[in-house]
Design a protein around this motif. Structure first.
Motif, PDB file in Angstrom:
ATOM      1  N   SER A  65     -28.981 -36.442 -36.260  1.00 34.73           N
ATOM      2  CA  SER A  65     -30.539 -36.021 -36.337  1.00 34.73           C
ATOM      3  C   SER A  65     -30.806 -34.529 -36.033  1.00 34.73           C
ATOM      4  N   SER A  66     -30.066 -33.880 -35.291  1.00 32.07           N
ATOM      5  CA  SER A  66     -30.100 -32.404 -34.909  1.00 32.07           C
ATOM      6  C   SER A  66     -29.826 -31.499 -36.179  1.00 32.07           C
ATOM      7  N   LEU A  67     -28.863 -31.979 -37.067  1.00 30.18           N
ATOM      8  CA  LEU A  67     -28.324 -31.255 -38.058  1.00 30.18           C
ATOM      9  C   LEU A  67     -29.231 -31.361 -39.341  1.00 30.18           C
ATOM     10  N   ASP A  68     -29.878 -32.658 -39.205  1.00 31.63           N
ATOM     11  CA  ASP A  68     -30.976 -32.769 -40.303  1.00 31.63           C
ATOM     12  C   ASP A  68     -32.226 -31.737 -40.003  1.00 31.63           C
ATOM     13  N   THR A  69     -32.614 -31.720 -38.953  1.00 30.50           N
ATOM     14  CA  THR A  69     -33.783 -30.723 -38.337  1.00 30.50           C
ATOM     15  C   THR A  69     -33.131 -29.334 -38.592  1.00 30.50           C
ATOM     16  N   TYR A  70     -31.946 -28.944 -38.073  1.00 32.31           N
ATOM     17  CA  TYR A  70     -31.441 -27.440 -38.502  1.00 32.31           C
ATOM     18  C   TYR A  70     -31.504 -27.173 -40.051  1.00 32.31           C
ATOM     19  N   ARG A  71     -31.207 -28.198 -40.894  1.00 33.34           N
ATOM     20  CA  ARG A  71     -31.320 -27.963 -42.288  1.00 33.34           C
ATOM     21  C   ARG A  71     -32.621 -27.703 -42.782  1.00 33.34           C
ATOM     22  N   ASN A  72     -33.650 -28.510 -42.291  1.00 29.34           N
ATOM     23  CA  ASN A  72     -34.979 -28.582 -42.661  1.00 29.34           C
ATOM     24  C   ASN A  72     -35.983 -27.574 -42.154  1.00 29.34           C
ATOM     25  N   TRP A  73     -35.539 -27.097 -40.844  1.00 35.38           N
ATOM     26  CA  TRP A  73     -36.328 -26.180 -40.058  1.00 35.38           C
ATOM     27  C   TRP A  73     -37.073 -25.343 -41.041  1.00 35.38           C
ATOM     28  N   PRO A  74     -36.511 -24.615 -41.928  1.00 40.13           N
ATOM     29  CA  PRO A  74     -37.407 -23.373 -42.707  1.00 40.13           C
ATOM     30  C   PRO A  74     -38.541 -24.045 -43.544  1.00 40.13           C
ATOM     31  N   ASP A  75     -38.347 -25.467 -43.919  1.00 39.24           N
ATOM     32  CA  ASP A  75     -39.467 -26.020 -44.537  1.00 39.24           C
ATOM     33  C   ASP A  75     -40.548 -26.618 -43.556  1.00 39.24           C
ATOM     34  N   PHE A  76     -40.402 -26.659 -42.366  1.00 39.87           N
ATOM     35  CA  PHE A  76     -41.459 -27.029 -41.594  1.00 39.87           C
ATOM     36  C   PHE A  76     -42.733 -26.319 -41.563  1.00 39.87           C
ATOM     37  N   GLY A  77     -43.803 -26.624 -41.555  1.00 38.62           N
ATOM     38  CA  GLY A  77     -45.052 -25.755 -41.552  1.00 38.62           C
ATOM     39  C   GLY A  77     -45.422 -25.497 -40.339  1.00 38.62           C
ATOM     40  N   PRO A  78     -46.507 -24.630 -40.109  1.00 42.19           N
ATOM     41  CA  PRO A  78     -47.013 -24.355 -38.667  1.00 42.19           C
ATOM     42  C   PRO A  78     -47.269 -25.371 -37.733  1.00 42.19           C
ATOM     43  N   GLN A  79     -47.911 -26.197 -38.723  1.00 39.56           N
ATOM     44  CA  GLN A  79     -48.245 -27.493 -37.555  1.00 39.56           C
ATOM     45  C   GLN A  79     -47.254 -28.191 -36.780  1.00 39.56           C
ATOM     46  N   GLU A  80     -46.503 -28.268 -38.093  1.00 44.31           N
ATOM     47  CA  GLU A  80     -45.079 -29.117 -37.721  1.00 44.31           C
ATOM     48  C   GLU A  80     -44.232 -28.618 -36.394  1.00 44.31           C
ATOM     49  N   ARG A  81     -44.190 -27.274 -36.616  1.00 42.96           N
ATOM     50  CA  ARG A  81     -43.591 -26.330 -35.610  1.00 42.96           C
ATOM     51  C   ARG A  81     -44.470 -26.600 -34.394  1.00 42.96           C
ATOM     52  N   SER A  82     -45.518 -26.520 -34.322  1.00 39.27           N
ATOM     53  CA  SER A  82     -46.177 -26.400 -33.027  1.00 39.27           C
ATOM     54  C   SER A  82     -46.208 -27.761 -32.056  1.00 39.27           C
ATOM     55  N   HIS A  83     -45.831 -28.811 -32.816  1.00 41.51           N
ATOM     56  CA  HIS A  83     -45.847 -30.065 -32.331  1.00 41.51           C
ATOM     57  C   HIS A  83     -44.473 -30.785 -32.298  1.00 41.51           C
ATOM     58  N   TYR A  84     -43.531 -29.874 -32.457  1.00 42.73           N
ATOM     59  CA  TYR A  84     -41.987 -30.261 -32.568  1.00 42.73           C
ATOM     60  C   TYR A  84     -41.628 -30.327 -31.099  1.00 42.73           C
ATOM     61  N   ASP A  85     -40.951 -31.535 -30.710  1.00 39.49           N
ATOM     62  CA  ASP A  85     -40.216 -31.605 -29.472  1.00 39.49           C
ATOM     63  C   ASP A  85     -38.768 -31.752 -29.667  1.00 39.49           C
ATOM     64  N   PRO A  86     -37.961 -30.816 -29.267  1.00 38.70           N
ATOM     65  CA  PRO A  86     -36.672 -30.610 -29.337  1.00 38.70           C
ATOM     66  C   PRO A  86     -35.864 -31.824 -28.767  1.00 38.70           C
TER      67      PRO A  86
END
Length: 289
Positions: A65-86
């Motif tokens: 799951s963490s590797l998937d997020t690591y790879r896709n993080w550049p595609d996260f929008g501002p709203q997704e990043r603000s609500h993301y819980d590591p």
């Protein structure tokens, strides 16, 4: 993962050697009872496989799951990043379901296996006082599952945050809310195991106890969603899985009348194992073996 099987015959001989068998001999000490229950639990190879492989599977899920997020993080929008819980990468809902089902199954079979094999007769003949036997079983199960839960909680947290730190979004143990989530993750294992123990003592049927434990711990609360009916939300808040999912797994729990509060969640985490142990004591004391 294959559930543990019934207690082996070697455990029966162990009970006779560890526990006093004559009324003229001194009463069994609690540490002797604890040692006997400890060996009963670990004498089953399937128990070791279930807990060991289960922990590795949960850590592997956290890595994926963490590797998937690591790879896709550049595609996260501002709203997704603000609500993301590591912390969501450490233990997902699927991972927690596996954890609760596995530990709940071990808890149920730890007592159902004794009734199925007849070992419970040997134990209670050697130690007629049933409360100390139940207390020793509860202590062993709680201690082992707390160790397993702690290892899973810290292990999944460590690997997930190490991967996420490559994107600058990893967390440390000292960050706000992290310790609470880690404690909740660790307690899922002993809470589930003790609930399984109570169900196993009540039903005394292997398949029935396992299915019921899985249903009560995961299946039924897994379908709950916030409702407009407050009485329904109050019922939902009684289940540890729902409390974890709706509150304790989050760094910043959402505030709503339809969702459990932190205080309500900890109360449910406390009441379930306490009630399960009380049921076990009552059933073992009043029923014939």
């Amino acid at each position: 993962m294959t559930p543990p099987t019934a207690t082996p015959p070697t455990a029966s001989r162990l009970a006779l050697t560890v526990l006093p068998t004559s009324s003229a001999e001194p009463r069994a000490r609690f540490r002797d009872l604890f040692a006997a229950e400890w060996i009963k639990l670990w004498s089953l190879p399937s128990t070791r496989r279930l807990l060991g492989l289960g922990a590795l599977v949960l850590i592997a899920l956290a890595v994926q799951s963490s590797l998937d997020t690591y790879r896709n993080w550049p595609d996260f929008g501002p709203q997704e990043r603000s609500h993301y819980d590591p912390m969501s990468e450490a233990l997902s809902g699927a991972g927690v379901s596996l954890l609760m089902i596995g530990t709940g199954t071990v808890g149920a079979l730890s007592i159902v296996g004794e009734y199925a094999s007849g070992l419970i007769r040997t134990t209670l003949t050697a130690v007629p006082g049933r409360h100390p036997v139940v207390a020793a079983k509860v202590a062993v199960l709680a201690a082992v599952m707390l160790a397993v839960g702690t290892a899973v909680s810290l292990g999944t947290f460590g690997v997930s945050q190490a991967i996420l730190s490559g994107r600058g979004i990893g967390l440390g143990v000292g960050d706000p809310g992290v310790a609470r989530v880690l404690v909740a993750n660790a307690l899922l294992a002993p809470v589930s195991a003790l609930v399984g123990l109570g169900i196993g003592a009540l039903l005394r049927h292997t398949a029935g106890a396992v299915v019921t434990a899985c249903g009560v711990l995961v299946v039924v609360p897994g379908f709950f969603k916030p409702s407009v009916h407050q009485w329904a939300n109050a019922v939902y808040n009684l289940f540890p899985f729902y409390d974890w999912r709706g509150c304790l797994s989050m760094l910043h729990p959402r505030e709503s009348e339809a969702l459990p509060t932190v205080a309500d969640s900890w109360l449910a985490f406390t009441l379930w194992p306490v009630l399960a142990v009380a049921v076990t004591v009552i059933v073992v004391r009043r029923r014939d073996v």
